[in-house]
Each structure stands twice: as structure tokens, then as C-alpha cells.
Design a protein around this motif. Structure first.
Motif, PDB file in Angstrom:
ATOM      1  N   ILE A   1      -1.036  12.423   9.966  1.00 42.25           N
ATOM      2  CA  ILE A   1      -0.483  12.262  11.307  1.00 42.25           C
ATOM      3  C   ILE A   1      -1.005  13.408  12.162  1.00 42.25           C
ATOM      4  N   ILE A   2      -1.774  13.070  13.174  1.00 45.79           N
ATOM      5  CA  ILE A   2      -2.309  14.089  14.081  1.00 45.79           C
ATOM      6  C   ILE A   2      -1.821  13.785  15.485  1.00 45.79           C
ATOM      7  N   THR A   3      -1.324  14.789  16.146  1.00 47.33           N
ATOM      8  CA  THR A   3      -0.735  14.585  17.465  1.00 47.33           C
ATOM      9  C   THR A   3      -1.421  15.491  18.493  1.00 47.33           C
ATOM     10  N   PRO A   4      -1.358  15.102  19.758  1.00 47.16           N
ATOM     11  CA  PRO A   4      -1.962  15.947  20.801  1.00 47.16           C
ATOM     12  C   PRO A   4      -1.080  17.166  21.095  1.00 47.16           C
ATOM     13  N   VAL A   5      -1.550  18.321  20.663  1.00 48.21           N
ATOM     14  CA  VAL A   5      -0.857  19.583  20.923  1.00 48.21           C
ATOM     15  C   VAL A   5      -1.881  20.607  21.398  1.00 48.21           C
ATOM     16  N   ILE A   6      -1.418  21.608  22.104  1.00 50.24           N
ATOM     17  CA  ILE A   6      -2.295  22.714  22.484  1.00 50.24           C
ATOM     18  C   ILE A   6      -2.618  23.500  21.227  1.00 50.24           C
ATOM     19  N   ARG A   7      -3.891  23.774  21.045  1.00 54.51           N
ATOM     20  CA  ARG A   7      -4.355  24.577  19.913  1.00 54.51           C
ATOM     21  C   ARG A   7      -5.088  25.771  20.502  1.00 54.51           C
TER      22      ARG A   7
ATOM     23  N   ASN B   1      -6.658  30.040  19.829  1.00 53.64           N
ATOM     24  CA  ASN B   1      -6.899  31.276  19.099  1.00 53.64           C
ATOM     25  C   ASN B   1      -7.308  32.317  20.135  1.00 53.64           C
ATOM     26  N   ALA B   2      -7.854  33.435  19.714  1.00 47.89           N
ATOM     27  CA  ALA B   2      -8.189  34.506  20.657  1.00 47.89           C
ATOM     28  C   ALA B   2      -9.350  34.141  21.582  1.00 47.89           C
ATOM     29  N   ILE B   3     -10.127  33.118  21.229  1.00 48.33           N
ATOM     30  CA  ILE B   3     -11.341  32.811  21.986  1.00 48.33           C
ATOM     31  C   ILE B   3     -11.185  31.591  22.882  1.00 48.33           C
ATOM     32  N   VAL B   4     -10.535  30.533  22.376  1.00 52.10           N
ATOM     33  CA  VAL B   4     -10.400  29.301  23.159  1.00 52.10           C
ATOM     34  C   VAL B   4      -8.984  28.749  23.101  1.00 52.10           C
ATOM     35  N   ARG B   5      -8.712  27.934  24.095  1.00 48.81           N
ATOM     36  CA  ARG B   5      -7.472  27.161  24.154  1.00 48.81           C
ATOM     37  C   ARG B   5      -7.896  25.712  24.341  1.00 48.81           C
ATOM     38  N   LEU B   6      -7.447  24.830  23.446  1.00 50.13           N
ATOM     39  CA  LEU B   6      -7.754  23.410  23.529  1.00 50.13           C
ATOM     40  C   LEU B   6      -6.527  22.699  24.073  1.00 50.13           C
ATOM     41  N   GLU B   7      -6.668  22.129  25.255  1.00 46.80           N
ATOM     42  CA  GLU B   7      -5.555  21.457  25.919  1.00 46.80           C
ATOM     43  C   GLU B   7      -5.763  19.952  25.855  1.00 46.80           C
ATOM     44  N   PRO B   8      -4.817  19.196  25.280  1.00 51.25           N
ATOM     45  CA  PRO B   8      -4.955  17.742  25.280  1.00 51.25           C
ATOM     46  C   PRO B   8      -5.204  17.245  26.708  1.00 51.25           C
ATOM     47  N   LEU B   9      -6.178  16.370  26.828  1.00 50.90           N
ATOM     48  CA  LEU B   9      -6.636  15.906  28.140  1.00 50.90           C
ATOM     49  C   LEU B   9      -5.546  15.142  28.887  1.00 50.90           C
ATOM     50  N   THR B  10      -5.362  15.518  30.153  1.00 50.64           N
ATOM     51  CA  THR B  10      -4.456  14.810  31.049  1.00 50.64           C
ATOM     52  C   THR B  10      -5.183  14.584  32.371  1.00 50.64           C
ATOM     53  N   ALA B  11      -4.590  13.781  33.216  1.00 51.26           N
ATOM     54  CA  ALA B  11      -5.208  13.469  34.511  1.00 51.26           C
ATOM     55  C   ALA B  11      -5.460  14.719  35.333  1.00 51.26           C
ATOM     56  N   HIS B  12      -4.637  15.748  35.191  1.00 50.49           N
ATOM     57  CA  HIS B  12      -4.831  16.947  36.012  1.00 50.49           C
ATOM     58  C   HIS B  12      -6.069  17.755  35.619  1.00 50.49           C
TER      59      HIS B  12
ATOM     60  N   GLN C   1      -8.043   8.410  20.128  1.00 50.16           N
ATOM     61  CA  GLN C   1      -8.667   9.715  20.061  1.00 50.16           C
ATOM     62  C   GLN C   1      -7.744  10.724  20.742  1.00 50.16           C
ATOM     63  N   ILE C   2      -8.062  11.987  20.564  1.00 46.70           N
ATOM     64  CA  ILE C   2      -7.363  13.053  21.281  1.00 46.70           C
ATOM     65  C   ILE C   2      -8.432  13.929  21.895  1.00 46.70           C
ATOM     66  N   SER C   3      -8.638  13.782  23.191  1.00 47.38           N
ATOM     67  CA  SER C   3      -9.607  14.596  23.917  1.00 47.38           C
ATOM     68  C   SER C   3      -8.966  15.921  24.313  1.00 47.38           C
ATOM     69  N   HIS C   4      -9.809  16.943  24.409  1.00 46.14           N
ATOM     70  CA  HIS C   4      -9.333  18.272  24.796  1.00 46.14           C
ATOM     71  C   HIS C   4     -10.241  18.881  25.858  1.00 46.14           C
ATOM     72  N   LEU C   5      -9.636  19.497  26.850  1.00 49.28           N
ATOM     73  CA  LEU C   5     -10.356  20.415  27.713  1.00 49.28           C
ATOM     74  C   LEU C   5     -10.439  21.719  26.933  1.00 49.28           C
ATOM     75  N   VAL C   6     -11.634  22.307  26.867  1.00 52.70           N
ATOM     76  CA  VAL C   6     -11.814  23.577  26.172  1.00 52.70           C
ATOM     77  C   VAL C   6     -11.802  24.683  27.227  1.00 52.70           C
TER      78      VAL C   6
END
Length: 191
Positions: free
Chosen positions: A2-8, A10-21, A64-69
Motif C-alpha cells: 500500500i503506497i499513498t501520496p505523502v510528502i517525503r 530529506n536534507a536535500i529534497v522535498r517530494l510533494e505529491p502533485l496538486t493543481a497548485h 500513479q503518484i506524481s511529485h514536484l521535486v
């Protein structure tokens, strides 16, 4: 699995689940023809909204779960990456649609993002994570090899690209039992 869209993050990047904004933040980053030269779909210029709408629709449908990096050092959006072909019954998914703006390429951004995405996949119960790329995309193939993924082979005439040319697709994977070594390698690169 089970994989869900969550913010992931670390010290270098933040992966934000894609939204309209995220649309207008990603738009200028995608406006580089080189990013789309070897893809099945085009996302630059006038093609961006259709590409973004597809990524968003697939994310909302759980396909899928897209992310803004986002780069942590300055908060800047630097690209996109996604979990694709999420197949819980076979404990398998793909990481793909990864692209970065020019100043983020060749930095620690990609290994940091892959560390989060791979870690999230295996923590969710994945047994296999797939990565694939165009046979002419030697930069992506080198990154996958350097990361420790196993090159499995090439499917000939696998996808018809937006250019009308056929893409031979090179497949890589990381299996659950390989993850500790891949993780250690990524952690060493990021230390």
C-alpha cells in the motif's frame, strides 16, 4: 503493498505529491525542449497543460503518484518524478517521469529523490521497483547504473514517441533483497 501520496523529504529534497497548485511552478521548468526529446509524450510549451493534466489525473486515480521535486536549500522547484504502474497485487511499481531543470542535473538532487522514492516503495511492501528509459538516453542509463539498479534488457519498438519515432525501452530494476546495498550506496553519495 500500500503506497499513498505523502510528502517525503530529506536534507536535500522535498517530494510533494502533485496538486493543481503546482501547475504554474512546474510550467517554466518544463519549457525546455531537450527534456522531452526522448519521451513518449511532450510537455513543453503549449503541450504542458495536457501533460500536467494527465499526471494530475493519474495521481488522483491512484494509477500513479506524481511529485514536484523541491530543493531544500532554497525551496526552489527543480523537477518532477513519479511512482507509476502501481501494481499492489504483484508488489511492484515503477519510478519514472523524472526530469529536472538544467541547474539541478548532475547534482545530489536525483540520488536524494531516488533514495526517498525507493525507500518509500520498499517500506510500503514493494518487492520490485522498475525504472526504464529510452535506448538513446544514456544519461538516464548511467544514473540508474550508478545508483546500483540492475539492467535487465531492452524491449524493441516498445513505445511510439510523440516525434513519430519508435523507442526501444531499456529496463532496470531494484529488488527488495538488493535494496540494502543500493540504499548504502545512495547514502554514501549523499553523505
Amino acid at each position: 503493498m500500500i503506497i499513498t501520496p505523502v510528502i517525503r523529504e530529506n536534507a536535500i529534497v522535498r517530494l510533494e505529491p502533485l496538486t493543481a497548485h503546482h501547475r504554474e511552478e512546474l510550467r517554466p521548468l518544463a519549457d525546455e525542449a531537450e527534456l522531452w526529446a526522448l519521451t513518449s509524450l511532450r510537455g513543453d510549451g503549449g503541450h504542458f497543460d495536457a501533460w500536467f493534466d494527465l499526471m494530475l489525473a493519474n495521481t488522483q486515480s491512484a494509477a500513479q503518484i506524481s511529485h514536484l521535486v523541491r530543493r531544500q536549500s532554497d525551496g526552489a522547484a527543480v523537477g518532477h518524478s513519479a511512482y507509476l504502474v502501481i501494481t499492489p497485487e504483484h508488489k511492484r511499481l515503477e519510478i519514472g517521469w523524472t526530469w529536472y531543470r538544467a541547474d539541478a542535473r548532475g547534482t545530489r538532487i536525483n540520488p536524494a529523490a531516488k533514495r526517498l522514492l525507493l525507500g518509500g516503495a520498499f517500506e510500503a511492501g514493494a518487492e520490485r521497483v522498475e525504472l526504464k528509459t529510452h535506448h538513446l538516453n544514456t544519461r538516464s542509463q548511467a544514473a540508474m547504473t550508478k545508483m546500483g539498479a540492475t539492467r535487465e534488457g531492452t524491449l524493441r519498438h516498445h513505445l511510439l514517441c510523440w516525434t513519430g519515432e519508435w523507442r526501444d525501452t531499456v529496463f532496470f530494476s531494484v529488488l527488495r533483497e538488493e535494496w540494502p546495498a543500493v540504499k548504502a550506496g545512495l547514502d554514501a553519495r549523499l553523505a
